[in-house]
Motif scaffolding. Structure first.
Motif, mmCIF file in Angstrom:
data_model
loop_
_atom_site.group_PDB
_atom_site.id
_atom_site.type_symbol
_atom_site.label_atom_id
_atom_site.label_comp_id
_atom_site.label_asym_id
_atom_site.label_seq_id
_atom_site.Cartn_x
_atom_site.Cartn_y
_atom_site.Cartn_z
ATOM 1 N N VAL A 594 0.855 -1.157 -0.131
ATOM 2 C CA VAL A 594 -0.048 0.010 -0.029
ATOM 3 C C VAL A 594 1.037 1.441 0.038
ATOM 4 O O VAL A 594 1.509 1.534 0.853
ATOM 5 C CB VAL A 594 -0.942 0.126 1.095
ATOM 6 N N ARG A 595 0.989 2.071 -1.071
ATOM 7 C CA ARG A 595 1.767 3.154 -1.347
ATOM 8 C C ARG A 595 1.227 4.265 -0.811
ATOM 9 O O ARG A 595 1.780 5.202 -0.101
ATOM 10 C CB ARG A 595 2.087 3.298 -2.770
ATOM 11 N N GLU A 596 -0.206 4.455 -0.968
ATOM 12 C CA GLU A 596 -0.901 5.773 -0.497
ATOM 13 C C GLU A 596 -2.160 5.326 0.041
ATOM 14 O O GLU A 596 -2.841 4.236 -0.412
ATOM 15 C CB GLU A 596 -1.068 6.729 -1.668
ATOM 16 N N ARG A 597 -2.829 5.860 0.843
ATOM 17 C CA ARG A 597 -4.090 5.802 1.202
ATOM 18 C C ARG A 597 -4.958 7.104 1.666
ATOM 19 O O ARG A 597 -4.145 8.111 2.066
ATOM 20 C CB ARG A 597 -4.311 4.738 2.305
ATOM 21 N N GLY A 598 -6.067 7.232 1.430
ATOM 22 C CA GLY A 598 -6.609 8.493 1.904
ATOM 23 C C GLY A 598 -8.087 8.477 1.031
ATOM 24 O O GLY A 598 -8.496 7.787 0.161
ATOM 25 N N THR A 599 -8.862 9.718 1.123
ATOM 26 C CA THR A 599 -10.002 9.892 0.167
ATOM 27 C C THR A 599 -9.409 10.455 -1.100
ATOM 28 O O THR A 599 -8.372 10.947 -1.178
ATOM 29 C CB THR A 599 -10.923 10.802 0.889
ATOM 30 N N HIS A 600 -10.597 10.800 -2.122
ATOM 31 C CA HIS A 600 -10.034 11.176 -3.327
ATOM 32 C C HIS A 600 -9.391 12.674 -3.226
ATOM 33 O O HIS A 600 -8.420 12.703 -3.753
ATOM 34 C CB HIS A 600 -11.484 11.299 -4.009
ATOM 35 N N GLU A 601 -10.148 13.490 -2.441
ATOM 36 C CA GLU A 601 -9.525 14.938 -2.113
ATOM 37 C C GLU A 601 -8.131 14.881 -1.560
ATOM 38 O O GLU A 601 -7.269 15.487 -1.851
ATOM 39 C CB GLU A 601 -10.432 15.541 -1.259
ATOM 40 N N GLU A 602 -8.381 13.854 -0.592
ATOM 41 C CA GLU A 602 -6.839 13.983 0.289
ATOM 42 C C GLU A 602 -5.618 13.567 -0.740
ATOM 43 O O GLU A 602 -4.560 14.108 -0.521
ATOM 44 C CB GLU A 602 -6.783 12.917 1.397
ATOM 45 N N LEU A 603 -6.018 12.438 -1.500
ATOM 46 C CA LEU A 603 -4.820 11.960 -2.442
ATOM 47 C C LEU A 603 -4.454 12.880 -3.392
ATOM 48 O O LEU A 603 -3.130 12.981 -3.878
ATOM 49 C CB LEU A 603 -5.196 10.680 -3.039
ATOM 50 N N LEU A 604 -5.355 13.823 -3.784
ATOM 51 C CA LEU A 604 -5.137 14.619 -4.801
ATOM 52 C C LEU A 604 -4.234 15.899 -4.344
ATOM 53 O O LEU A 604 -3.263 16.305 -4.852
ATOM 54 C CB LEU A 604 -6.434 15.358 -5.565
ATOM 55 N N ARG A 605 -4.743 16.355 -3.052
ATOM 56 C CA ARG A 605 -3.967 17.225 -2.342
ATOM 57 C C ARG A 605 -2.216 16.747 -2.185
ATOM 58 O O ARG A 605 -1.391 17.490 -1.959
ATOM 59 C CB ARG A 605 -4.392 17.658 -1.097
ATOM 60 N N ALA A 606 -2.275 15.485 -1.585
ATOM 61 C CA ALA A 606 -0.850 15.031 -1.510
ATOM 62 C C ALA A 606 0.093 14.875 -2.565
ATOM 63 O O ALA A 606 1.279 15.159 -2.502
ATOM 64 C CB ALA A 606 -0.958 13.391 -0.975
ATOM 65 N N GLY A 607 -0.622 14.994 -3.852
ATOM 66 C CA GLY A 607 0.420 15.112 -5.123
ATOM 67 C C GLY A 607 1.074 13.810 -5.364
ATOM 68 O O GLY A 607 2.375 14.113 -5.825
ATOM 69 N N GLY A 608 0.951 12.490 -5.014
ATOM 70 C CA GLY A 608 1.675 11.643 -5.137
ATOM 71 C C GLY A 608 1.325 10.867 -6.469
ATOM 72 O O GLY A 608 0.808 11.425 -7.324
#
Length: 635
Positions: A594-608
């Motif tokens: 699992v490289r990243e986790r979160g909601t759609h908005e959170e992952l977009l803000r993370a920029g990964g």
């Protein structure tokens, strides 16, 4: 020469055969007779009665000649002839009863073996089916058992010959020990070639079964809908025909050899019978002329010879039949000896059929696919390249994965092809078990749950949904056999497929064709979703469930899925953007973790990675509202 499964030695070439049947096969085969002990006992009694009739008839004919014809006693001739006719009727009735009993035993044994093989194969892991050629497996489970059943019945019927041989030989000695000794001394002369022929016949018959299984596998692959389409599109009919002809030619050649060896056994026995007949008339005729015994005795001896070498010839066929039985049973036993990797533990826990949806938890899960030699048989793979890689270790697919899907929520899995997304869903439904770590459902390790409760709790819709060659109604009822007509209609309406079904001339009774090929990809997918809704599980796994739908159908099915997933725990491999956006949690799977986790908005803000793939898809296709995130599916 190489060692095959179970220590069986195998040789290459057209004559490549199993050098011997595996030790213990005869004992295991006889064990299948135990439930039919009473029938076998009745068979033995009637067989003895028939054998007694066989030896009694020549004595009556002797009396007709000596006490009737030679003494000019018409009454004695008529009386004894009537007795012979009566015995013939009784013998015919006995043979009919023996045929019925042997048929019941043979059919019963093959039924028991067939059901056991079917139940066993159902318990084998998914990896077994990914490597096994389906046509070869079906031949092993059907054709071999049919061959065994026919041969088994033949062996039982031939068993009466053994009793007959003993009684006839005893009567020969009773009538003339000299003729009996001279005649029986001929038998050992023919035993050596007879035994040689039997061994050769066994090896060739086994090889013939292997070749026929391979041809059946080829036909199954080429003549299902997708195989036929592939061969037509790539246009290789000449090569296909040449390959088929080559395989068929090998079967033809070995078939000729089997026919010759099989017939040779009967020729040997026929030759023995002819020589023995000459001996009887030569020696016995001289004894009659010398006054050692009367003409009726010579007639009885000649008739007894027919009654002796007929059963001996039958016994030679019994050898071939017994070898067929052992070869067929041995091939099925090879399948039965393959141990399932996924088993239900003693004292397994059953999840409650009702109540709140359970959560899903992965705890430091590592996984690699099992080696071929752990899950399949070399003889079922029917491919030189597949056989060559049997001992190869597969790479680790999952590496210490840990996450939790709260009860009643939707978690989406996204990531590049081969990242391990589908493997994760397979572990939830226990198509595989993790190499280490644990997958928990409602706080219980899935390995501690009963199969029945796990299947009831977890429902799956895969990317390539499979439909049986049956009606729409029966395909839906496979999920829930007791579903009413109204429940079927409601499930189809929620899956946005009822309008299509209603427009068909036969409605729910429409046959979908092989693998559902008469339906479009989107229609098959919506039928699979309807089947899931009918099952109504508390945990739902969607493996690219909307991959084959157009934008309009997708929007309708998504609305149905939103309603269907309420109060249920869902694990979704995300392909469509709408699924990703609506998920309570998104896990980006990459390189087995699992490289990243979160909601759609959170992952977009993370920029990964998720944001990069999202923007790539958005820029490449214009509107993200109707397009999929560019994540390919594994496997």
């Amino acid at each position: 020469m190489t060692a095959g499964p179970g220590g069986v030695m195998v040789r290459g070439g057209d004559d490549a055969e199993t050098a011997r049947i595996r030790p213990g096969t005869a004992r295991r085969t006889l064990a299948y007779l135990r439930p039919y002990g009473r029938s076998i006992a009745a068979f033995g009694v009637i067989a003895v009665v028939e054998a007694v009739i066989v030896v009694a008839t020549p004595l009556l004919l002797k009396a007709i000649v000596d006490d009737g014809i030679l003494k000019n006693d018409l009454a004695a001739v008529a009386r004894l002839a009537a007795a012979v006719a009566g015995l013939a009727l009784i013998e015919a009735l006995a043979q009919l009863v023996l045929s019925r009993i042997s048929g019941r035993i043979g059919q019963g044994v093959s039924h028991d073996l067939r059901v056991q093989a079917h139940d066993h194969v159902q318990r084998l892991p998914l990896a077994f089916f990914t490597r096994t050629q389906t046509g070869v497996l079906s031949s092993r489970m059907h054709t071999d058992i049919v061959v065994a059943q026919h041969a088994f019945t033949q062996v039982l019927m031939s068993a009466t010959a053994a009793v007959t041989v003993v009684l006839v030989a005893a009567e020969l000695f009773y009538l003339s020990w000299l003729v009996a000794v001279v005649t029986l001394l001929l038998i050992p002369i023919f035993m050596v070639p007879w035994a040689y022929v039997g061994r050769r016949l066994q090896r060739h018959q086994r090889r013939q079964m292997e070749l026929q299984s391979g041809l059946a596998g080829l036909i199954h692959e080429r003549f299902n809908v997708q195989g036929a389409m592939l061969t037509k599109l790539f246009g290789r009919p000449a090569e296909e025909s040449a390959d088929y002809a080559d395989r068929s030619e090998r079967i033809r050649r070995i078939g000729v050899t089997v026919t010759v060896y099989g017939r040779l056994a009967f020729i040997i026995m026929a030759l023995l019978a002819s020589l023995a007949t000459a001996v009887v008339y030569g020696v016995g005729g001289g004894l009659v002329l010398d006054g050692a015994f009367q003409l009726g005795t010579l007639v009885a001896l000649a008739i007894l010879l027919g009654r002796l070498f007929g059963p001996i010839t039958q016994l030679s066929g019994m050898q071939a039949g017994a070898l067929n039985v052992l070869v067929s049973f041995d091939r099925v036993f090879e399948l039965l000896d393959l141990k399932p990797l996924i088993t239900e533990r003693p004292g397994a826990i059953a999840l409650p059929p009702s109540g709140p949806a359970p959560d899903i938890e992965f705890e430091d899960v590592r996984f690699r696919y099992p080696r071929a030699d752990e899950v399949s048989l070399e003889s079922l793979e029917a491919n030189a390249h597949a056989v060559a890689e049997r001992a190869d270790d597969s790479p680790e697919v999952l590496r210490g994965v840990g996450f939790r899907v709260p009860a009643g929520t939707v978690t989406a899995l996204v990531g590049p092809s081969g990242a391990g997304k589908t493997t994760l869903t397979h572990l939830v439904s226990r198509l595989y078990d993790p190499t280490s770590g644990a997958v928990r459902l409602g706080g219980h390790d899935v390995r501690d749950l009963t199969f029945e409760s796990l299947r009831r709790t977890v429902g799956v819709v895969s990317q390539d949904s499979y439909l049986f060659h049956d009606t729409i109604r029966e395909n839906l009822r496979y999920a829930r056999p007791d579903a009413t007509e109204q429940e079927l209609v409601e499930a189809c309406e929620r899956a946005q497929i009822w309008d299509v079904i209603r427009s068909l001339p036969r409605g729910l009774d429409t046959v979908v064709g092989d693998r559902g090929y008469r339906m479009s990809g989107g229609e098959k997918q919506r039928l699979a979703i309807a089947r899931l809704l009918l099952k109504s599980p508390s945990v739902v796994v969607l493996d690219e469930a909307t991959a084959h739908l157009d934008s309009e159908s997708e929007a309708a099915v998504q609305r149905a899925l939103v309603a269907a997933l309420q109060s249920r725990t869902a694990l979704v491999i995300a392909h469509r953007l709408s699924t990703v956006r609506e998920a309570d949690q998104i896990l980006v799977i990459d390189d087995g973790g699992v490289r990243e986790r979160g909601t759609h908005e959170e992952l977009l803000r993370a920029g990964g990675l998720y944001a990069a793939l999202y923007h790539t898809q958005l820029n490449g296709n214009g509107s993200a509202n109707h397009q999929a995130v560019a994540f390919e599916e594994t496997r």
